[in-house]
Structures are given as C-alpha cells and as structure tokens.
Design a protein around this motif. Structure first.
Motif, PDB file in Angstrom:
ATOM      1  N   GLY A 261     -26.915  -9.226   3.654  1.00 39.96           N
ATOM      2  CA  GLY A 261     -27.135  -9.526   2.243  1.00 39.96           C
ATOM      3  C   GLY A 261     -26.714  -8.412   1.307  1.00 39.96           C
ATOM      4  N   PHE A 262     -25.846  -7.521   1.754  1.00 41.21           N
ATOM      5  CA  PHE A 262     -25.444  -6.377   0.928  1.00 41.21           C
ATOM      6  C   PHE A 262     -24.353  -6.792  -0.053  1.00 41.21           C
ATOM      7  N   ASP A 263     -24.598  -6.575  -1.352  1.00 39.86           N
ATOM      8  CA  ASP A 263     -23.588  -6.847  -2.377  1.00 39.86           C
ATOM      9  C   ASP A 263     -23.625  -5.791  -3.473  1.00 39.86           C
ATOM     10  N   ASP A 264     -24.140  -4.590  -3.145  1.00 44.25           N
ATOM     11  CA  ASP A 264     -24.272  -3.516  -4.125  1.00 44.25           C
ATOM     12  C   ASP A 264     -22.953  -2.747  -4.259  1.00 44.25           C
ATOM     13  N   TYR A 265     -21.955  -3.442  -4.704  1.00 44.67           N
ATOM     14  CA  TYR A 265     -20.641  -2.844  -4.944  1.00 44.67           C
ATOM     15  C   TYR A 265     -19.958  -3.621  -6.059  1.00 44.67           C
ATOM     16  N   LYS A 266     -19.084  -2.933  -6.763  1.00 46.42           N
ATOM     17  CA  LYS A 266     -18.281  -3.609  -7.784  1.00 46.42           C
ATOM     18  C   LYS A 266     -17.161  -4.394  -7.115  1.00 46.42           C
ATOM     19  N   GLU A 267     -16.462  -3.707  -6.226  1.00 51.61           N
ATOM     20  CA  GLU A 267     -15.362  -4.364  -5.513  1.00 51.61           C
ATOM     21  C   GLU A 267     -15.073  -3.619  -4.219  1.00 51.61           C
ATOM     22  N   ILE A 268     -14.797  -4.382  -3.177  1.00 56.90           N
ATOM     23  CA  ILE A 268     -14.267  -3.842  -1.937  1.00 56.90           C
ATOM     24  C   ILE A 268     -12.823  -4.311  -1.839  1.00 56.90           C
ATOM     25  N   ILE A 269     -11.910  -3.356  -1.825  1.00 55.02           N
ATOM     26  CA  ILE A 269     -10.478  -3.660  -1.717  1.00 55.02           C
ATOM     27  C   ILE A 269     -10.029  -3.278  -0.309  1.00 55.02           C
ATOM     28  N   TYR A 270      -9.438  -4.212   0.380  1.00 54.95           N
ATOM     29  CA  TYR A 270      -8.962  -3.964   1.743  1.00 54.95           C
ATOM     30  C   TYR A 270      -7.458  -4.221   1.779  1.00 54.95           C
ATOM     31  N   TYR A 271      -6.699  -3.152   1.965  1.00 57.01           N
ATOM     32  CA  TYR A 271      -5.239  -3.248   2.018  1.00 57.01           C
ATOM     33  C   TYR A 271      -4.776  -3.091   3.451  1.00 57.01           C
ATOM     34  N   THR A 272      -4.130  -4.131   3.984  1.00 56.54           N
ATOM     35  CA  THR A 272      -3.546  -4.044   5.318  1.00 56.54           C
ATOM     36  C   THR A 272      -2.030  -3.894   5.168  1.00 56.54           C
ATOM     37  N   ASN A 273      -1.611  -2.678   5.379  1.00 52.60           N
ATOM     38  CA  ASN A 273      -0.237  -2.242   5.193  1.00 52.60           C
ATOM     39  C   ASN A 273       0.656  -2.853   6.268  1.00 52.60           C
ATOM     40  N   GLY A 274       1.810  -3.354   5.880  1.00 50.76           N
ATOM     41  CA  GLY A 274       2.759  -3.893   6.841  1.00 50.76           C
ATOM     42  C   GLY A 274       3.853  -2.924   7.229  1.00 50.76           C
ATOM     43  N   GLU A 275       3.818  -1.697   6.650  1.00 52.64           N
ATOM     44  CA  GLU A 275       4.892  -0.733   6.908  1.00 52.64           C
ATOM     45  C   GLU A 275       4.367   0.692   7.085  1.00 52.64           C
ATOM     46  N   GLU A 276       3.184   0.842   7.609  1.00 56.57           N
ATOM     47  CA  GLU A 276       2.625   2.182   7.733  1.00 56.57           C
ATOM     48  C   GLU A 276       3.427   3.043   8.698  1.00 56.57           C
ATOM     49  N   GLU A 277       3.899   2.454   9.780  1.00 50.36           N
ATOM     50  CA  GLU A 277       4.553   3.246  10.817  1.00 50.36           C
ATOM     51  C   GLU A 277       5.861   3.883  10.349  1.00 50.36           C
ATOM     52  N   GLY A 278       6.566   3.231   9.441  1.00 47.40           N
ATOM     53  CA  GLY A 278       7.815   3.799   8.949  1.00 47.40           C
ATOM     54  C   GLY A 278       7.732   4.262   7.515  1.00 47.40           C
ATOM     55  N   GLY A 279       6.723   3.781   6.796  1.00 45.50           N
ATOM     56  CA  GLY A 279       6.611   4.109   5.384  1.00 45.50           C
ATOM     57  C   GLY A 279       7.642   3.361   4.558  1.00 45.50           C
ATOM     58  N   SER A 280       7.352   3.180   3.295  1.00 44.88           N
ATOM     59  CA  SER A 280       8.301   2.530   2.404  1.00 44.88           C
ATOM     60  C   SER A 280       7.848   2.718   0.966  1.00 44.88           C
ATOM     61  N   PRO A 281       8.774   2.627   0.012  1.00 45.10           N
ATOM     62  CA  PRO A 281       8.371   2.674  -1.402  1.00 45.10           C
ATOM     63  C   PRO A 281       7.391   1.563  -1.754  1.00 45.10           C
ATOM     64  N   THR A 282       7.535   0.400  -1.116  1.00 40.24           N
ATOM     65  CA  THR A 282       6.607  -0.707  -1.370  1.00 40.24           C
ATOM     66  C   THR A 282       5.186  -0.312  -1.002  1.00 40.24           C
ATOM     67  N   ALA A 283       5.006   0.193   0.218  1.00 35.53           N
ATOM     68  CA  ALA A 283       3.671   0.569   0.688  1.00 35.53           C
ATOM     69  C   ALA A 283       3.100   1.709  -0.134  1.00 35.53           C
ATOM     70  N   GLU A 284       3.915   2.711  -0.407  1.00 34.00           N
ATOM     71  CA  GLU A 284       3.423   3.854  -1.171  1.00 34.00           C
ATOM     72  C   GLU A 284       3.031   3.438  -2.588  1.00 34.00           C
ATOM     73  N   GLY A 285       3.790   2.512  -3.151  1.00 36.38           N
ATOM     74  CA  GLY A 285       3.463   2.027  -4.491  1.00 36.38           C
ATOM     75  C   GLY A 285       2.143   1.264  -4.514  1.00 36.38           C
ATOM     76  N   ILE A 286       1.927   0.446  -3.487  1.00 38.32           N
ATOM     77  CA  ILE A 286       0.667  -0.314  -3.414  1.00 38.32           C
ATOM     78  C   ILE A 286      -0.517   0.635  -3.262  1.00 38.32           C
ATOM     79  N   VAL A 287      -0.383   1.636  -2.402  1.00 42.27           N
ATOM     80  CA  VAL A 287      -1.477   2.588  -2.198  1.00 42.27           C
ATOM     81  C   VAL A 287      -1.793   3.322  -3.499  1.00 42.27           C
ATOM     82  N   ALA A 288      -0.771   3.763  -4.206  1.00 41.00           N
ATOM     83  CA  ALA A 288      -0.993   4.465  -5.470  1.00 41.00           C
ATOM     84  C   ALA A 288      -1.663   3.550  -6.496  1.00 41.00           C
ATOM     85  N   GLU A 289      -1.203   2.321  -6.567  1.00 44.63           N
ATOM     86  CA  GLU A 289      -1.777   1.350  -7.500  1.00 44.63           C
ATOM     87  C   GLU A 289      -3.247   1.098  -7.205  1.00 44.63           C
ATOM     88  N   LEU A 290      -3.573   0.836  -5.957  1.00 47.11           N
ATOM     89  CA  LEU A 290      -4.944   0.485  -5.602  1.00 47.11           C
ATOM     90  C   LEU A 290      -5.872   1.697  -5.665  1.00 47.11           C
TER      91      LEU A 290
END
Length: 410
Positions: A131-160
């Motif tokens: 019953g825990f809901d004492d948070y504003k938001e939980i954001i869960y990002y599952t990266n599709g390019e962590e192993e090689g990295g990419s501007p897309t992934a880095e941009g999403i991480v910076a944004e979030l």
C-alpha cells in the motif's frame, strides 16, 4: 510494511524466476532493434499492470522504455536498468536460460542486466502490495543501448535526471551486499605533433623529430597519473584473495592516464618523422580533479622541447564522475541500515573505474549504483546469477526506496 514486502517477495519467487526466464530467452543484443523492442514490450506489460504510463522511444538501433508511476508524495526517483546485452541474435537458442542445482541461473544477459530489470518490477509490486504510495513519481527507464551507449540514451538519462530528486542505478551488484558508491569520470584526448621530416643522416640539422617531442609529452602525461600500488601481479583478484584481502576496488589509483594508441605515418628507421600522435584516456573520481587534469593536459600544447615541432591537443571531458556526496552518503546509510536490520548483513562499498548511467545521472542528482541481484562473469558465455540473492536484494531495494521517497535525500 517491511514484513509485507519480504513475505510478498518470498511468495512470488517462482514467478520472478519464470519472468526472468522469459526475458533472458529474448535475444536483445546491443544494436538489435527488434530484440530490444520485444524485451521492452515485455517490461512495459508488467509496468502497465502496476498502473504505470509507458512511453517507447526508438532510433535505428534500439527501443527505449520510460515507465511512470504517480503517487501522493513529494519525491521523485529515477531508476535506470537496461535490456540490451553484448550477445548476438541466436545466443538464447544456443544456451537458453537454466537454473542449476546450486540455485544459479545461466543464460545470455541473465545477470547483466535482466535479473535486475525484473528485480525492479517485483520490488515495485511489493511496494504496491504494502500500500505504499508516498512518492510524487517513480520513473523507471529501461535503456536499450547501455552496452554501447548512444546519444539517444544519454539524452534520455539527462532529460529524466532533471525531473527527479535522486537516482538509483539498477545495474549488476558486487558480491556480499556490495554496492558501488563512486565511479570514475571519463575524458579522451588526441595529441598530435607536427615536426619536420627528412633524411636522418644528411638533413638532420634542419629537421624536427615529431616522435621525440611526443615522447616528452607522454612523459608529462605520466606525471599526472596517481602512483600505481605496486607490482600488478600482486593486485590481481587471485593474488589479493591469497593474501586474505577482500577486493572492493580500494587499490584502483585515483587518477589514471592511459596512452592507449600511438602512431606516425613514418615507417622507416632512417627517416626523421614529421608527424606523430597518441590517444589518451583519463579517468578520476572527483569533478574538481577531472577539471584540473583537463586544464593540465591542454596546457601540454605549450610545452615544446624539440625546436621546430608543434603540439595540438584535442578532446576533453566526456562523462563526469559519480561522486560520493553527503546526499549519496545518506542513501548509503539508509540502505546499510535496512540490510543490517532485515538481513543481518553488512554492505560493502565498492569504487569502480568503469562507467554506467550512474555517471550521467550524478551530473544532476544524488546517485546510488549497483543495487541489482548478484551476478558473476558478465559479458561471457558463463555469466550467472545467484538466485539466492534475488529475494533479499529485492526486498532491501524496495524497503530502501520507500524510506528514501518518504524522507528525501537532501
């Protein structure tokens, strides 16, 4: 609440293993758009069942998933894991998921990072069960390019990261309640020396040896590095174990400067080379030190020893370090307390020279790393996960997350 979380996760263990099997048997190698899409659609279905809003983002190499849960509190957390692996399509069919008699799971990417991807989902399910809901938001990002990295992934991480109060990086864990509390930042440089070539015997007085100047420059680079702890043979994992020392990265030199590539167009011993270059990777644990080294390396362009040569330094800081700030220390203290109180364990703090998305979130918000299920030999065909750590690691993560969301980290 803690008992509800622990009891729920113990009850759901078999379902966790079944879901891990499904995810591991999806080929989702780095650069595999189809595979990362299938993997992230599996994750999205689980998150949507929890009530999350999901958003897919694509480039030509991968699928990325952002899941959001809305609560009634004031704090927002960003959690980052990844569905891509280092393995090519067909690997899951060649060696599919299996569990051995010792409770270890095997398969491509089973630990890095699929066991942890599922850990987050089950941890969030446990919080919902409690019953825990004492948070504003939980954001869960599952990266599709962590192993090689990419501007897309880095941009999403910076944004979030700029939408959250703190981050928890759900990457592979170190053994025996090990977590990572510091990571080195990364800088890359190319040093190019231009001299004046000619015949070594007949025209040396009017030439300028570019390789000789580069050698002096490399010597100055070496002076910027921290001293090595001693003979490398004495600091392998096997050598440390033989001396009864538990390796937690404590012998990693604070500043490392590696000249990894060196070259010249000249290939004749009798010719004075008119050009030479080297490529350099620099890593350190502190932002201020990274900036100091950056300035010192760029100043090498003015340190000319061989008359007639010119030195050019290009490149610079790529990714900042993940520092252990006072806010991060609070996160460590909460996790350590949960582990001690609920499991009688002692958290081992590791430092690491490698980078994760934690380096990128740490630029914006306090970050704790490596709260995943414990695994071994990632990126190999004998990678394995210790499933005996799945329930306690997930429970400790979920309880810690609840504590941090209630109190904040600053």
């Amino acid at each position: 609440m803690r008992k509800i979380i622990k009891d729920y996760l113990a009850k759901e263990y078999d379902n966790y293993v079944k879901d891990l099997e499904t995810l591991t048997n999806i080929d989702s190698g780095n650069g595999d758009l189809e595979g990362t899409t299938e993997a992230n659609k599996f994750v999205a279905a689980k998150m949507e069942a929890l009530g999350a809003e999901t958003e897919f983002r694509y480039n030509d190499r991968a699928c990325h998933l952002i899941s959001r849960l809305k609560g009634k509190g004031t704090q927002t957390v960003l959690m980052v894991a990844h569905v891509d692996t280092v393995f090519k399509r067909g690997e899951a069919a060649r060696r599919p998921f299996r569990v051995d008699e010792n409770g270890f799971a095997w398969g491509p990417g089973v630990g890095d990072d699929k066991a942890t991807v599922m850990e987050v989902i089950y941890g969030l399910q446990a919080l919902k069960e409690a019953g825990f809901d004492d948070y504003k938001e939980i954001i869960y990002y599952t990266n599709g390019e962590e192993e090689g990295g990419s501007p897309t992934a880095e941009g999403i991480v910076a944004e979030l990261s700029q939408q959250a109060d703190f981050a928890v990086i759900m990457d592979v864990a170190r053994p025996n309640w090990g977590i990572v509390t510091q990571r080195k930042g990364n800088a890359k440089y190319k040093i190019t020396v231009t001299g004046k070539g000619g015949h070594h015997g007949n025209a040396s007085q009017c030439c300028a040896n570019a390789i000789h100047q580069l050698a002096y420059t490399i010597t100055e680079l070496h002076k910027l590095a921290s001293p090595m702890p001693g003979n490398p043979e004495d600091f392998t994992a096997k050598a440390l174990e033989a001396r009864g020392i538990t390796d937690s990265g404590q012998f990693i030199p604070p500043n490392t400067v590696n000249v990894g590539v060196i070259g010249s167009t000249n290939d004749k011993i009798s010719v004075i080379p008119g050009d030479a270059y080297c490529e350099v990777n620099v890593r350190c644990f502190e932002v201020a030190e990274q900036q100091r080294l950056d300035a010192a390396i760029k100043a090498l362009a003015d340190k000319i020893v061989i008359a007639g040569t010119r030195v050019e330094v290009t490149g610079g800081i790529v990714t900042g370090p993940m520092e252990k700030t006072p806010a991060v220390q609070k996160m460590i203290d909460v996790y350590s307390s949960v582990v001690a109180e609920e499991f009688g364990g002692k958290v081992n703090e590791w430092v690491a020279g490698g980078l994760t998305d934690g380096n990128r979130t740490a630029k914006f918000i306090p970050t704790l790393d490596a709260l995943g299920v414990e695994n071994y030999d990632e990126h190999t065909d004998h990678e394995s996960v210790d499933l005996k750590t799945a329930v306690p690691r997930t429970a400790a993560f979920a309880i810690t997350l609840a504590e941090l969301l209630k109190t904040g980290v600053k």
